[in-house]
Scaffold this active site. Structure first.
Site, mmCIF file in Angstrom:
data_model
loop_
_atom_site.group_PDB
_atom_site.id
_atom_site.type_symbol
_atom_site.label_atom_id
_atom_site.label_comp_id
_atom_site.label_asym_id
_atom_site.label_seq_id
_atom_site.Cartn_x
_atom_site.Cartn_y
_atom_site.Cartn_z
ATOM 1 C CE LYS A 1 20.872 52.037 19.674
ATOM 2 N NZ LYS A 1 20.836 53.503 19.490
ATOM 3 C CD GLU B 1 31.190 48.970 32.684
ATOM 4 O OE1 GLU B 1 30.979 49.704 33.669
ATOM 5 O OE2 GLU B 1 32.058 48.071 32.665
ATOM 6 C CB CYS C 1 28.742 56.646 33.649
ATOM 7 S SG CYS C 1 30.238 55.915 32.986
ATOM 8 C CD GLU D 1 24.374 58.923 35.710
ATOM 9 O OE1 GLU D 1 23.442 58.238 35.274
ATOM 10 O OE2 GLU D 1 25.571 58.661 35.503
#
Lengths: 478, 286
Positions: free
Chosen positions: A184, A258, A292, A389
């Protein structure tokens, strides 16, 4: 700080991409309509132009895809590894042949500069398929036992920051090991995965080995929860990663994650400063900071802080923000209005909490989603911009005096994905590298990727590794 | 009147290299296979579990920073100490598991040999699990395994000693520190193992041993934000599911329970389960 040169526009041609008005789901080797009949629009973040419509996959669609993958699994896993390898080599070659088309498509749908999609993403995508193709007939030599078996059907959910590259990271090792997949893609960047479906068709890949189900988070949740899958692989936010870990708990499904990061980029006073500046810029402004492992916390030794910041600001003033399709563009569009709102909110919080904000003078386009490259000084570890983040082109600068303090500050985060070290002293670099709790350490470089190199995090940056020999483990019954 | 009254042992927890009673002051009756009373073992509390995590975290830097050679030496020293107490452990295992002396002795021998086997892994696992990666560019690129941190270990319920050492040794030999919940019904061999660990040059806090209710102690360990991994071997299927859900809160590495034959030679699975892979890149050039 004014720019010395004006560059004439150098846009890459869009003509190489042939977009259909609407796309269905790719299930069992064919494009098919979704059972819900719900279509969503995907837009170019640079212009807000609607590029195409795609299908919002339902739980029923996911079920169809998983069944197709299950049916295909028997034959696919029974193929000699050398034959599976040949399919992957074919896919790698077709990706190379169509790389210009895919790069332009990716830039249109994602907003990233064509320079990056053309020179970084696509070569890496092809390289991943080449790398794992070669493993398919050598699995018994990989160190996971003499006859490692595939897991079955892998449910894979990928993010919007590197749509095709994340697909390659997930699909290539899964297929090499003999699994079949239901993937997906992210809701804001579904197109390159659908083009990949066409590449599977051109490569003659057996029906059902790769299935693509587009949709939003609810589609992903249905896939992760589906009892018919044996493995879940997810790249995305830590918050969603935790939810997935809860969903998978108590089942037999294997899981690799991850997730996010808040990487420290540590610059010592003996560092090659010009190279460090390039590394810092690449670390936080590559792909608009939608990375990331972005080096979002700059830890600079106090004695070189002024010199480094002056050089960094000079360099930032030369970054060109604008049309992602322009070959001279360094920083493209923010991927979505939602992401822009989040970056704006966090940057505002940085100011409100007392950090000093700086951006070079730059004119942002009138339509689309944009955020100027931004630097915060006077940041402390308590500031939100130093802890959360941002996933945008926002760099927080902190200082340190001793290597011990740098280690302490660098590790002061629940994340542990990556880190950077800049020093000319080898013994210090190796000492730092051993102390940092992170899965990837870039020394005197940053944001380097390679299919042969394992990538993944410590702590709340997730578990499992992608890439290299280590990346096989996630798709083998070991 | 000539029969000598034996001296009974008061069993205690092992936390941070010390032997505290449970802070709760609670104990529970431990019986042998025929329900004869053996001892009152400490019934460790949630607070004891949290104290053990603090001790394990404190020990992590030194233990993970020790050389692999040194860790191997210390584990081997433990095996030497175990050998000297062979008869004691044989008696305790016989009582705990209702085995004949001969069968219990075989279990103890296998456990000592298992410990030696793992001791030898300390300076080899990096070579097996690490790699030099041929990236397409002028970079030195090396991946090496590192310990993940503090590991909570729910020891197997049935194999009170062989199973116990088979889950502790692989967790610590690579540099992790551990908080171990002993078999609920048969904790005495584990509590005696603590006495061996304390005299084997193993730094205090590297292994912390708790006895008590597995479900009660496992819950705070699975939810603890400073625990990096959890081995669910000693949890039943239902409890394991709950613990894995709690472990998701800080993305602990989870080793799910599975049927184990403790007499078979273990593979590297338990070693690798609690390792991270760190990859270092550095440019090459002149």
């Amino acid at each position: 700080m004014s720019s010395a040169f004006d560059y004439a526009p150098a846009p890459e041609s869009r003509a190489v991409v042939d977009l259909a008005p609407a796309y269905g789901l790719f299930i069992d080797g064919e494009f098919t309509e979704g059972t819900g009949g719900d279509l969503r629009k995907t837009v170019s973040p640079a212009t807000e132009e609607v590029l195409a419509e795609y299908t919002q996959g339902t739980a029923d669609d996911v079920d169809r895809a998983v069944k197709a993958a299950r049916t295909a699994f028997g034959k696919w896993s029974a193929l000699p590894g050398a034959e599976r390898a040949k399919y992957l080599f074919r896919i790698a070659r077709i990706i190379q042949e169509r790389s210009r088309e895919l790069a332009v498509l990716e830039t249109l749908d994602n907003g990233k500069p064509i320079r990056e999609s053309r020179d970084a993403d696509l070569p890496l995508v092809a390289a991943h398929f080449f790398y794992y193709a070669g493993w398919a007939d050598k699995l018994g030599h990989a160190g996971f036992g003499p006859d490692p078996r595939p897991l079955g059907v892998a449910g894979q959910v990928i993010p919007w920051n590197f749509p095709l590259l994340m697909l390659a990271w997930k699909v290539a090792p899964a297929l090499a090991c003999g699994n079949t997949v239901v993937l997906k893609p992210a809701e804001t960047t579904p197109l390159s995965a659908l083009f990949f479906a066409d590449i599977c068709r051109q490569a003659g890949l057996p029906k059902g080995v790769v299935n693509i189900v587009t949709g939003d988070g609810s589609t992903g949740a249905a896939l992760v929860a589906h009892p018919g899958i044996d493995k879940v692989a997810f790249t995305g936010s830590t918050e969603v990663g935790k939810a997935i870990a809860r969903t998978v708990a108590g089942t037999d499904k294997r899981l690799t994650l991850e997730l996010g990061g808040k990487a420290a980029n540590i610059v010592f006073d003996d560092a090659p400063l010009d190279q460090a500046v390039e590394g810092i810029v690449n670390g936080i402004f590559f792909n608009q900071g939608h990375v990331c492992c972005a080096g979002s916390r700059l830890l600079v030794q106090e004695s070189v802080q002024d010199e480094l910041l002056d050089a960094l600001k000079r360099r930032m003033a030369t970054l060109r923000v604008g049309d992602p399709l322009d070959k001279n563009t360094d920083i493209g569009a923010i991927n979505s209005a939602e992401q822009l709102a989040r970056i704006t909110e966090l940057a505002d919080a940085g100011e409100a909490e007392g950090a000093e904000r700086w951006s070079p003078a730059c004119e942002l386009p009138g339509s689309g989603y944009w955020f100027a490259p931004t630097l915060f000084t006077g940041v402390t570890q308590a500031h939100r911009i130093a802890r959360e983040e941002v996933f945008g082109p926002v760099l927080s600068v902190l200082t340190f005096r001793t290597p011990e303090e740098a280690v302490e500050k660098a590790n002061n985060t629940p994340y542990g994905l990556s880190a950077g070290i800049w020093t000319e002293k080898g013994s210090r670099m190796l000492w730092m590298a051993s102390k940092l709790r992170a899965g990837v350490i870039w020394s005197n470089t940053f944001n380097k990727f390679d299919p042969a190199s394992p990538f993944g995090g410590y702590k709340e940056s997730g578990f499992g590794r992608e890439g290299g020999r280590h990346g096989l483990e996630a798709y083998l019954n070991v | 009147m000539s029969d000598r009254l034996s001296v009974l042992k008061t069993y205690k927890l092992y936390v941070g290299g010390k032997f505290p009673r449970s802070e709760s002051g609670r104990v529970y009756e431990v019986t042998d296979a025929k329900d004869n009373w053996l001892a009152n073992a400490p019934l460790a509390s949630r607070k004891d579990a949290r104290d053990a995590v603090v001790a394990a975290r404190k020990a992590f830097g030194g233990w993970s920073g020790a050389t692999a050679y040194n860790r191997g030496q210390i584990l081997y020293r433990t095996a030497e100490m175990l050998e000297g107490r062979r008869d004691q452990f044989t008696a305790e295992v016989a009582d705990a598991e209702g085995l004949s002396k001969a069968k219990a002795a075989a279990q103890v021998d296998a456990a000592i040999d298992r410990w030696v086997w793992y001791a030898g892994w300390s300076d080899k696992v990096t070579q097996i699990a690490g790699s030099a990666n041929p990236v397409a560019g002028p970079y030195f690129n090396l991946s090496a395994p590192e310990p993940t941190g503090v590991v909570a270990v729910l020891a197997p319920q049935e194999s009170s000693f062989l199973g116990l050492v088979s889950v502790i040794a692989p967790a610590i030999v690579t540099g992790n520190t551990a908080v171990v919940v002993a078999s609920e019904k048969a904790p005495l061999p584990a509590l005696s193992l603590a006495e061996v660990l304390a005299t084997s040059d193993l730094p205090g806090g590297v292994v912390n041993l708790l006895s008590g209710r597995t479900a009660e102690l496992a819950a705070p360990l699975a939810a603890h934000q400073d625990v990096n991994a959890i081995d669910l071997t000693g949890a039943g299927a239902e409890l394991a599911g709950e613990l894995e859900t709690a472990a998701a809160d800080n993305l602990k590495r989870v080793l799910r329970p599975r049927a184990a034959d403790w007499t078979a030679e273990p593979g590297t699975e338990r070693l690798l389960a609690f390792l991270e892979t760190k990859t270092v890149w550095h440019p090459m050039g002149v």
